[in-house]
Design a protein around this motif. Structure first.
Motif, mmCIF file in Angstrom:
data_model
loop_
_atom_site.group_PDB
_atom_site.id
_atom_site.type_symbol
_atom_site.label_atom_id
_atom_site.label_comp_id
_atom_site.label_asym_id
_atom_site.label_seq_id
_atom_site.Cartn_x
_atom_site.Cartn_y
_atom_site.Cartn_z
ATOM 1 N N PRO A 187 85.282 -44.418 4.183
ATOM 2 C CA PRO A 187 85.001 -45.437 5.188
ATOM 3 C C PRO A 187 85.438 -44.973 6.566
ATOM 4 C CG PRO A 187 86.944 -46.034 3.938
ATOM 5 C CD PRO A 187 86.374 -44.815 3.278
ATOM 6 N N HIS A 188 84.726 -45.429 7.575
ATOM 7 C CA HIS A 188 85.096 -45.085 8.946
ATOM 8 C C HIS A 188 86.339 -45.872 9.333
ATOM 9 C CE1 HIS A 188 84.624 -43.692 13.028
ATOM 10 N NE2 HIS A 188 84.736 -44.938 13.458
ATOM 11 N N ASP A 189 87.390 -45.148 9.667
ATOM 12 C CA ASP A 189 88.679 -45.750 9.984
ATOM 13 C C ASP A 189 89.114 -45.239 11.346
ATOM 14 O OD1 ASP A 189 91.343 -46.525 10.194
ATOM 15 O OD2 ASP A 189 91.730 -46.284 8.052
ATOM 16 N N GLU A 190 89.081 -46.113 12.334
ATOM 17 C CA GLU A 190 89.430 -45.707 13.694
ATOM 18 C C GLU A 190 90.874 -45.223 13.777
ATOM 19 O OE1 GLU A 190 87.781 -45.212 16.339
ATOM 20 O OE2 GLU A 190 85.827 -45.938 15.675
ATOM 21 N N GLU A 191 91.769 -45.880 13.040
ATOM 22 C CA GLU A 191 93.167 -45.473 13.065
ATOM 23 C C GLU A 191 93.329 -44.065 12.519
ATOM 24 O OE1 GLU A 191 97.587 -47.096 11.680
ATOM 25 O OE2 GLU A 191 95.764 -47.924 10.779
ATOM 26 N N ALA A 192 92.612 -43.761 11.433
ATOM 27 C CA ALA A 192 92.681 -42.420 10.852
ATOM 28 C C ALA A 192 92.144 -41.384 11.835
ATOM 29 C CB ALA A 192 91.888 -42.375 9.548
ATOM 30 N N VAL A 193 91.040 -41.689 12.489
ATOM 31 C CA VAL A 193 90.455 -40.764 13.462
ATOM 32 C C VAL A 193 91.428 -40.505 14.602
ATOM 33 C CG1 VAL A 193 88.610 -40.481 15.168
ATOM 34 C CG2 VAL A 193 88.075 -41.359 12.880
ATOM 35 N N ASP A 194 92.055 -41.560 15.100
ATOM 36 C CA ASP A 194 93.009 -41.405 16.199
ATOM 37 C C ASP A 194 94.195 -40.541 15.779
ATOM 38 O OD1 ASP A 194 91.440 -42.947 17.848
ATOM 39 O OD2 ASP A 194 92.581 -44.801 17.523
ATOM 40 N N GLU A 195 94.707 -40.763 14.584
ATOM 41 C CA GLU A 195 95.857 -39.989 14.126
ATOM 42 C C GLU A 195 95.490 -38.523 13.929
ATOM 43 O OE1 GLU A 195 97.232 -42.052 10.683
ATOM 44 O OE2 GLU A 195 98.246 -43.618 11.831
ATOM 45 N N GLY A 219 90.924 -30.867 3.493
ATOM 46 C CA GLY A 219 90.398 -31.952 2.672
ATOM 47 C C GLY A 219 91.100 -33.274 2.853
ATOM 48 N N ASP A 220 92.244 -33.274 3.521
ATOM 49 C CA ASP A 220 92.971 -34.522 3.755
ATOM 50 C C ASP A 220 92.411 -35.304 4.942
ATOM 51 O OD1 ASP A 220 94.842 -34.046 1.672
ATOM 52 O OD2 ASP A 220 95.964 -32.692 2.986
ATOM 53 N N PHE A 221 91.559 -34.683 5.741
ATOM 54 C CA PHE A 221 91.033 -35.335 6.939
ATOM 55 C C PHE A 221 89.803 -36.175 6.599
ATOM 56 C CE2 PHE A 221 93.703 -32.039 8.455
ATOM 57 C CZ PHE A 221 94.085 -32.355 9.743
ATOM 58 N N THR A 222 89.612 -37.225 7.371
ATOM 59 C CA THR A 222 88.459 -38.096 7.144
ATOM 60 C C THR A 222 87.254 -37.681 7.979
ATOM 61 O OG1 THR A 222 89.177 -39.641 8.877
ATOM 62 C CG2 THR A 222 89.982 -40.044 6.639
ATOM 63 N N HIS A 223 87.465 -36.919 9.062
ATOM 64 C CA HIS A 223 86.377 -36.514 9.952
ATOM 65 C C HIS A 223 86.119 -35.017 9.762
ATOM 66 C CE1 HIS A 223 83.953 -35.848 13.518
ATOM 67 N NE2 HIS A 223 83.916 -37.150 13.730
ATOM 68 N N PRO A 224 84.885 -34.604 9.478
ATOM 69 C CA PRO A 224 84.598 -33.185 9.218
ATOM 70 C C PRO A 224 85.001 -32.259 10.364
ATOM 71 C CG PRO A 224 82.747 -34.563 8.553
ATOM 72 C CD PRO A 224 83.686 -35.455 9.288
ATOM 73 N N LEU A 225 84.756 -32.676 11.608
ATOM 74 C CA LEU A 225 85.128 -31.830 12.740
ATOM 75 C C LEU A 225 86.628 -31.626 12.791
ATOM 76 C CD1 LEU A 225 84.566 -30.290 15.355
ATOM 77 C CD2 LEU A 225 84.636 -32.492 16.572
ATOM 78 N N GLY A 282 100.964 -35.360 10.570
ATOM 79 C CA GLY A 282 100.523 -34.747 9.315
ATOM 80 C C GLY A 282 100.887 -35.583 8.108
ATOM 81 N N GLU A 283 102.098 -36.145 8.099
ATOM 82 C CA GLU A 283 102.493 -37.008 6.985
ATOM 83 C C GLU A 283 101.638 -38.262 6.923
ATOM 84 O OE1 GLU A 283 106.604 -37.912 6.627
ATOM 85 O OE2 GLU A 283 107.255 -35.824 6.874
ATOM 86 N N ARG A 284 101.289 -38.801 8.071
ATOM 87 C CA ARG A 284 100.427 -39.989 8.100
ATOM 88 C C ARG A 284 99.062 -39.675 7.486
ATOM 89 N NH1 ARG A 284 101.648 -45.131 9.158
ATOM 90 N NH2 ARG A 284 99.742 -45.384 10.383
ATOM 91 N N ILE A 285 98.529 -38.521 7.833
ATOM 92 C CA ILE A 285 97.215 -38.130 7.307
ATOM 93 C C ILE A 285 97.301 -37.865 5.809
ATOM 94 C CG2 ILE A 285 95.477 -36.292 7.383
ATOM 95 C CD1 ILE A 285 96.182 -36.072 10.424
ATOM 96 N N LEU A 286 98.362 -37.178 5.386
ATOM 97 C CA LEU A 286 98.512 -36.879 3.963
ATOM 98 C C LEU A 286 98.737 -38.148 3.158
ATOM 99 C CD1 LEU A 286 98.657 -34.812 1.736
ATOM 100 C CD2 LEU A 286 101.080 -34.469 2.269
ATOM 101 N N GLN A 287 99.482 -39.100 3.711
ATOM 102 C CA GLN A 287 99.681 -40.370 3.013
ATOM 103 C C GLN A 287 98.355 -41.056 2.758
ATOM 104 O OE1 GLN A 287 102.733 -43.200 4.428
ATOM 105 N NE2 GLN A 287 101.134 -44.758 4.483
#
Length: 370
Positions: A187-195, A219-225, A282-287
């Motif tokens: 899902p598109h998550d603005e908070e994830a993209v910002d982090e 692979g832990d990232f939500t945005h391919p770029l 990084g911990e936020r993204i991995l979580q």
């Protein structure tokens, strides 16, 4: 003529038409009502193994009462009346006619062990589905203070269910589950993209931390770029190449990350505002990756349990393969969140070692000054 069971009248919690296991449960209970002495050959199940509450109540009643003398049982319904009375404590809608229907629909009482094995298999399917549902619910519960720890605990409970099913249904030669795994939901998550943007900017400004963050993968990232740019950063730091927005831009071009319409200024803007530390982001993204993986694994196992053609053996194999994916990201999470070991110098170790001779006590003032 056998009476057709009425789910409302008989207190049977099932949908119409009933699942095949409903008829299996009827056959098993009919066998035990007709020939109670066969209860000793029925293993691996308990009252909660049944899909209908009334069937569970009947099985509990049968187990709680001493088996009657076969000759006497063939002459009267005394024992059946006792079973009905005991079962009605849990299922008031049960009737004597339904017990007689169960006896009539049982093809062969001697097949009771086989019927019980089928009931056990379907109960295992429901247990696994319930455990997978708990994992998904926990992973998505934002109100939990320790969501990752609680989710991983539920995943451990799910693995325990899988192990129990494996013990009940030993491995044999067979195929893997034929059920197609559901697609990974991103899902598109603005908070994830910002982090992710903040991590990339901060890691570019402080590249010394990147090599210590091997627990974070693209692979832990939500945005391919963003995943591609993280790969660029790790490549640059491991090569010992200088890291700044310009070198990251060049590496991104070598990785084919820049579309024809992408302006270099856009990437410079993305990397321009470092905030905090790379480890924090990084911990936020991995979580988020741990929780997303756990949720997806729950969906995969749920898909296996929803397919009636999946055997218990296939449920075990498919579930263990799914749980292996969580094990990988879980290990990386533990590495990321474990405190770094403290290294003591040789001088510190020497001064802290016990000395020979009587202990000495320094004056209070000396102790404070030290």
């Amino acid at each position: 003529m056998p009476r057709t069971p009425d789910p409302v009248e008989d207190g049977l919690e099932t949908t119409q038409p009933p699942h095949p296991v409903f008829h299996v449960e009827q056959a098993l209970l009919g066998a035990l009502l007709l020939e109670p002495q066969r209860l000793g050959s029925v293993t691996g199940i308990a009252p909660d193994s049944f899909s209908a509450a009334a069937h569970a109540a009947l099985f509990a009643a049968i187990r709680s009462l001493p088996a009657p003398d076969p000759a006497e049982h063939a002459k009267n319904t005394k024992w059946l009346n006792q079973v009905l009375a005991a079962a009605r404590d849990q299922a008031r809608g049960l009737t004597a006619s339904y017990l007689h229907t169960l006896i009539q629909v049982c093809p062969w009482p001697r097949h009771a062990p086989a019927y019980a094995r089928m009931v056990e298999a379907e109960h295992s399917r429901r247990r696994l589905a319930a455990a997978a549902e708990r994992v998904m619910q926990t992973a998505g519960d934002t109100s939990l203070p320790q969501r990752v720890a609680t989710t991983l605990a539920e995943a451990d409970a799910l693995a325990a269910v899988v192990d129990d099913i494996a013990a009940r249904f030993p491995a044999h030669s067979g195929s893997l589950p034929r059920t197609h795994a559901p697609p990974l939901a991103v899902p598109h998550d603005e908070e994830a993209v910002d982090e992710e943007r903040l991590l990339l900017a901060t890691a570019t400004a402080h590249p010394g931390s990147v090599d210590q963050m091997r627990w974070l993968t693209p692979g832990d990232f939500t945005h391919p770029l963003h995943a591609g740019l993280w790969q660029c950063l790790t490549t640059l730091t491991r090569r010992g190449t200088p890291v700044d927005p310009v070198t990251v831009l060049w590496e991104a071009q070598q990785h084919g990350l820049l579309n024809p319409g992408t302006e270099p200024r856009e990437l410079f803007d993305l990397l321009a505002v470092p905030v905090g530390s790379p480890e924090h982001w990084g911990e936020r993204i991995l979580q988020r990756s741990v929780l997303a993986t756990a949720h997806h694994i729950g969906r995969r196992i749920e898909a296996f349990t929803d397919d009636p053609a999946t055997t218990p053996y296939q449920l075990v194999v498919g579930s263990r393969r799914a749980l292996a994916d969580l094990s990988s990201v879980r290990t990386r999470w533990q590495h990321a969140t474990s405190p770094a070991p403290t290294k003591r110098s040789a001088r510190t170790r020497a001064t802290s070692a016990p000395r020979a001779g009587p202990p000495t006590t320094a004056p209070p003032a000396a102790r404070i000054s030290r």
